[in-house]
Scaffold this active site. Structure first.
Site, PDB file in Angstrom:
ATOM      1  N   HIS A   1       0.865  -1.191   0.000  1.00 40.18           N
ATOM      2  CA  HIS A   1       0.000   0.000   0.000  1.00 40.18           C
ATOM      3  C   HIS A   1       0.900   1.240   0.000  1.00 40.18           C
ATOM      4  CE1 HIS A   1      -2.774   3.095   1.339  1.00 40.18           C
ATOM      5  NE2 HIS A   1      -3.762   2.299   0.967  1.00 40.18           N
TER       6      HIS A   1
ATOM      7  N   GLU B   1      -3.965   2.220  -7.284  1.00 37.99           N
ATOM      8  CA  GLU B   1      -4.316   3.308  -6.369  1.00 37.99           C
ATOM      9  C   GLU B   1      -3.358   4.476  -6.597  1.00 37.99           C
ATOM     10  OE1 GLU B   1      -6.506   2.065  -2.583  1.00 37.99           O
ATOM     11  OE2 GLU B   1      -4.411   1.708  -2.231  1.00 37.99           O
TER      12      GLU B   1
HETATM   13  P1  PGA Z   1      -9.458   6.326   0.469  1.00 37.19           P
HETATM   14  O1  PGA Z   1      -8.294   5.272   0.739  1.00 37.19           O
HETATM   15  O2  PGA Z   1     -10.645   5.549  -0.035  1.00 37.19           O
HETATM   16  O3  PGA Z   1      -9.723   6.948   1.809  1.00 37.19           O
HETATM   17  O4  PGA Z   1      -8.971   7.289  -0.536  1.00 37.19           O
HETATM   18  C1  PGA Z   1      -8.056   4.207  -0.142  1.00 37.19           C
HETATM   19  C2  PGA Z   1      -6.868   3.396   0.312  1.00 37.19           C
HETATM   20  O5  PGA Z   1      -5.946   3.962   0.910  1.00 37.19           O
HETATM   21  O6  PGA Z   1      -6.811   2.179   0.109  1.00 37.19           O
END
Ligand code: PGA
Length: 244
Positions: free
Chosen positions: A96, A166
């Site tokens: 992540h 992401e």
């Molecule tokens: P968020 O976070 O939906 O608050 O943008 C997503 C993540 O960090 O996996």
């Protein structure tokens, strides 16, 4: 056969055990009432995984990270894939961006963690993504490609693997890429020569500022297999709508 979209709820470092148990009870009710066509996976803080699994056997549980070390040993503070599997984790987020940023995780570290997960039958959810500067400078495809090559093992081929796109500029900011921008990245991932033999095992999810207002649109993207949701997943009203 249509595959239900995955909704991965990343609780990050939030909630006490008591709050987590109470929230999971509400979520279990939502799932029962709604007969949702989506598959919910909850990623709570690791110490809650065993209790949540015992009390709510129908919930699918995901770790937020696991150790680079695989064998038992003197690694104070670490939690191995084996330990997480024994607590009931079926999935684990790996790489992540918050781990990459605050804990200096590299693609090599992430690759090793992915191997550990697979060895203990934990499905890795490998997170990749570029910063805004990188996207604006135009090198983001090379970066994503490098993240894939260094962290996705191809030998042996994992049974199941999830890649979460992401973008860093979208996590927690309220900014969401256009559907075309996400589709472009999915195309890059699925067409990547490194993943050729993995196509069947690989599911793609998008994460970053997903909420009850944009989730339907996002789920219409070609080849999307689900969503990774942070802050909205901690709000009962939001998750109720998203699971509906
Ligand atoms: P968020 O976070 O939906 O608050 O943008 C997503 C993540 O960090 O996996």
């Amino acid at each position: 056969m249509t595959i239900s979209p995955l909704i991965i709820a990343n609780w990050k470092m939030h909630l006490t055990l008591k709050e987590a148990m109470a929230y999971a009870a509400k979520i279990e009710k939502i799932l029962e009432l709604q007969k949702s066509n989506k598959q919910l996976i909850i990623a709570p803080p690791s110490p809650f995984i065993a209790s949540l699994g015992e009390r709510f056997p129908k919930l699918q549980l995901c770790a937020q990270d696991l150790s680079i070390f695989d064998e038992d040993g003197p690694y104070t503070g670490e939690i191995s894939a084996k330990i997480l599997a024994s607590c009931g984790a079926k999935y684990s987020l790996i790489g992540h961006s918050e781990r990459r940023e605050y804990f200096d995780e590299t693609n090599v570290t992430i690759g090793k963690k992915v191997q550990n997960a697979i060895k203990h039958n934990i499905t890795p959810i490998i997170c990749i993504g570029e910063s805004l500067e990188c996207r604006q400078a135009g090198g983001f495809k090379d970066l994503l490609s490098y993240q894939i090559i260094s962290s996705v093992p191809t030998n042996p081929i994992p049974k199941e693997l999830i890649i979460a796109y992401e973008p860093l500029w979208s996590i927690g900011t309220g900014l969401v890429p256009s559907l075309d921008q996400i589709a472009e990245v999915f195309e890059l991932i699925l067409g990547h020569p490194h993943l050729k033999r993995l196509a069947k095992a690989c599911r793609l999810v998008y994460g970053g500022s997903v909420n009850s207002k944009n989730y339907q649109n996002l789920l219409s993207i070609k080849d999307i297999g689900g969503l990774l949701i942070g802050s909205a997943s901690l709000k009962e009203e939001e998750i109720t709508k998203i699971l509906n």
